[in-house]
Design an enzyme around this catalytic site. Structure first.
Site, PDB file in Angstrom:
ATOM      1  CB  SER A 168      39.715  48.051  33.196  1.00  0.00           C
ATOM      2  OG  SER A 168      39.955  47.304  32.031  1.00  0.00           O
ATOM      3  CB  SER A 197      38.899  44.081  32.949  1.00  0.00           C
ATOM      4  OG  SER A 197      39.808  44.920  33.669  1.00  0.00           O
ATOM      5  CE  LYS A 213      40.202  44.293  37.061  1.00  0.00           C
ATOM      6  NZ  LYS A 213      40.391  45.466  36.163  1.00  0.00           N
TER       7      LYS A 213
END
Length: 588
Positions: free
Chosen positions: A314, A290, A218
């Site tokens: 997330s 996210s 990420k």
């Protein structure tokens, strides 16, 4: 007289007020006497901070109302004088500045409820055989193979790391026009690591099950030499000259970072500066966030695993949306050094992969104490867990399973499978007080502090999402939360941790519908670990009956502090007798 909202925000900074949210009448009062012609970008923060500002009694009265207080006129006048004098001190600290990575002096401790960190002991880690397996016949089968299989193939020379790396890079590029899951390819770094892995394995120097296996990270994790954009336009070209601890640990294990994957801007949602990341099961839908890119890339067979982060859903949310397995570890179990800070008291890093076994393999590498993250501890981990199935105590949130919701039938079926495999399964309930919702406001305040400069500079205006449920607005609104109320929330949170630890005293694992009641917010506030596993691929309501599009759903297993081994053991037992996690989306 007109004035830029940034000027007003600075003028009221002593009260923590945001110009876009402050009552209009007080706005006029605050800017009275301000110089004309102050509209537009010419009025920058360094000029605004040194404006001559006096806080008025009316402003103090409005702030007092927000705090639920009512002061006399004499009291508000004295407070206004104090606040006006305090402005210069605030300006001095702003001149010093703070990087996003600087932690507060106060820190969250999940042990404040009275539970000690368990001793690590001599035994621990993985207890997996990595038996020899045959190479899959097709590249597609190879791409969707689990880490156990890939590790065996690499160790026995039936596939090379360079071959795997090129395969996954090719899939990322081929599918990214649809998925929009990659922010930056780290191809040069990846191929160098892959060649090194092949040489080491050929020489008999096998580092472990991640040696030579590609993955995605990420893009809130710093990788030296590559942009770290945090998914947000103001940071599109940001390069951080260090490498996050989790990436370093994966490097040491011989893993190969193939790409930096998308996240919703500043870790919210699936919309970043280059568009929306898509769900490979239904590309008309976003992949949630996210950890949007990790969820989509793993689900589509573009990487075997990825590193995501969670502050409030997330990892859980994109794992659910994309039909992958996600592990959110105990707060402090994995170092966050080199990761974007959103909430210092809630941020957590963890793996997203095809299975609970895969998550266990990755977690065993990235966990542990790091002096650069003072919240970290060196806690024990064994997988499969050292507790026998007959000794494992499992609870389930009874009221949640009695409710009707999308996916309820699949959740009840999963619960029945757990009851069949584990003899000690009993109903229980989460603590009913204190209420979780108001305490979660702490996240917004911490996030506003982490991105104070973004709000003050006005660069928040360049972010894609500007609606109410987006960071620019939340950062502004959080300025109105009184500091005393933040501390009171923290005290209630400590009470919540104590109550939660009392509930978890007699159980190793709790089974709960992923989004039922307070489970998600509660466990993120208290720092307890969870694993989210897919348990249904439901038809998409608006799609034709024969459409391959699906809506993945999940169930969640929550563990006591540092009981990742237990929740992964139960998750693996479910996945041994089900195949939802093995299904492939139509895009693949």
């Amino acid at each position: 007289m007109s004035i830029d909202r940034r000027q007003f925000l600075q003028a009221c900074s002593a009260l923590g007020f945001s110009g876009t949210l402050f009552p209009g009448a007080l706005y006029a009062t605050a800017v009275e006497g301000a110089p004309s012609g102050a509209d537009g970008p010419a009025l920058r923060p360094e000029k605004v901070a040194r404006m001559s500002v006096s806080i008025t009694s009316d402003q103090v009265a409005a702030a007092a109302a927000i705090a639920g207080l009512d002061f006399s006129n004499d009291e508000t006048e004295m407070i206004a004088e104090d606040l006006t004098e305090a402005l210069s001190g605030y300006e001095t600290l702003r001149d010093v500045g703070l990087p996003n990575a600087q932690r507060p002096a106060l820190r969250f401790d999940p042990h404040i409820g009275g539970r000690a960190v368990p001793e690590k002991g001599e035994n621990g880690g993985l207890d997996l055989a990595f038996d020899e397996v045959e190479r899959p016949e097709s590249e597609n089968d190879l791409a969707f193979a689990g880490i156990e299989t890939l590790a065996s193939l690499l160790r026995t020379g039936k596939v090379t790391s360079v071959e795997l790396t090129e395969l996954y890079l090719s899939r990322l590029r081929r599918l990214d026009d649809t998925l929009n899951a990659v922010i930056t390819y780290t191809e040069e770094r990846a191929l160098e690591a892959a060649r090194r892995a092949d040489a080491e394995i050929s020489a008999g120097n096998w580092r472990g099950p991640l040696h030579g296996i590609p993955y995605g990270a990420k893009d809130l994790l710093a990788v030296e030499g590559y942009p770290t954009t945090w998914g947000a336009e103001p940071y599109r070209n940001q390069v951080i000259d260090e490498t996050a601890t989790v990436i370093q640990k994966l490097d040491e294990a011989g893993a190969v970072c193939a790409a930096k994957l998308s996240l919703g801007a500043l870790a919210w949602g699936d919309v970043w500066f280059n568009g929306t990341t898509r769900n490979p099961w239904n590309v008309e839908q976003g992949s949630s966030g996210s950890s949007a890119g990790p969820g989509a890339a793993v689900a589509a067979g573009c990487v075997p695993f990825a590193i995501g982060s969670e502050t409030l859903g997330s990892i859980v949310s994109p794992s659910t949306r994309n039909g992958v397995t996600g592990l959110r570890p105990t707060f402090g179990a994995v170092s966050r050094h080199g990761a974007m800070a959103l909430s210092w008291s809630m941020d957590k890093l963890g793996p997203m992969a095809r299975s609970a076994v895969d998550c266990a393999i990755v977690y065993d590498v990235i966990r542990g104490r790091d002096d650069r993250d003072p919240t970290t501890v060196d806690a024990p981990f064994t997988f499969p867990a050292s507790v026998n199935a007959s000794d494992l105590s499992i609870g389930y949130v009874a009221s949640a399973f009695e409710a009707e919701y999308d996916g309820a039938e699949a959740d009840r079926e999963t619960l029945e499978r757990i009851k069949a495999a584990f003899p000690r399964v009993e109903p229980m309930e989460w603590p009913s007080t204190p209420p979780v919702g108001p305490i979660l406001k702490m996240l917004e305040v911490e996030a506003a502090a982490a991105f104070d400069d973004l709000t003050r500079s006005g660069a928040d205006d360049t972010m894609v999402r500007q609606e109410r449920n987006a960071w620019p607005h939340v950062f502004r609104a959080a300025r109105l939360v009184p500091a005393v109320e933040y501390i009171q929330m923290s005290r209630h949170r400590a009470d919540l941790v104590r109550r939660m630890n009392d509930v978890m005293e007699d159980v190793d694992v709790v089974v709960a519908p992923t989004y039922a009641g307070s489970t998600l917010g509660l466990t993120n506030l208290t720092g307890h670990p969870c694993v989210c596993l897919p348990n249904e691929l439901a038809p998409v309501d608006e799609a034709p009956a024969d459409s391959p599009r699906r809506q993945p759903r999940s169930i969640t297993l929550i563990g006591g502090l540092y009981k990742e081994g237990a929740i992964l053991q139960v998750a693996a037992a479910v996945q041994e007798v089900t195949d939802t996690h093995l299904k492939r989306p139509p895009i693949a």
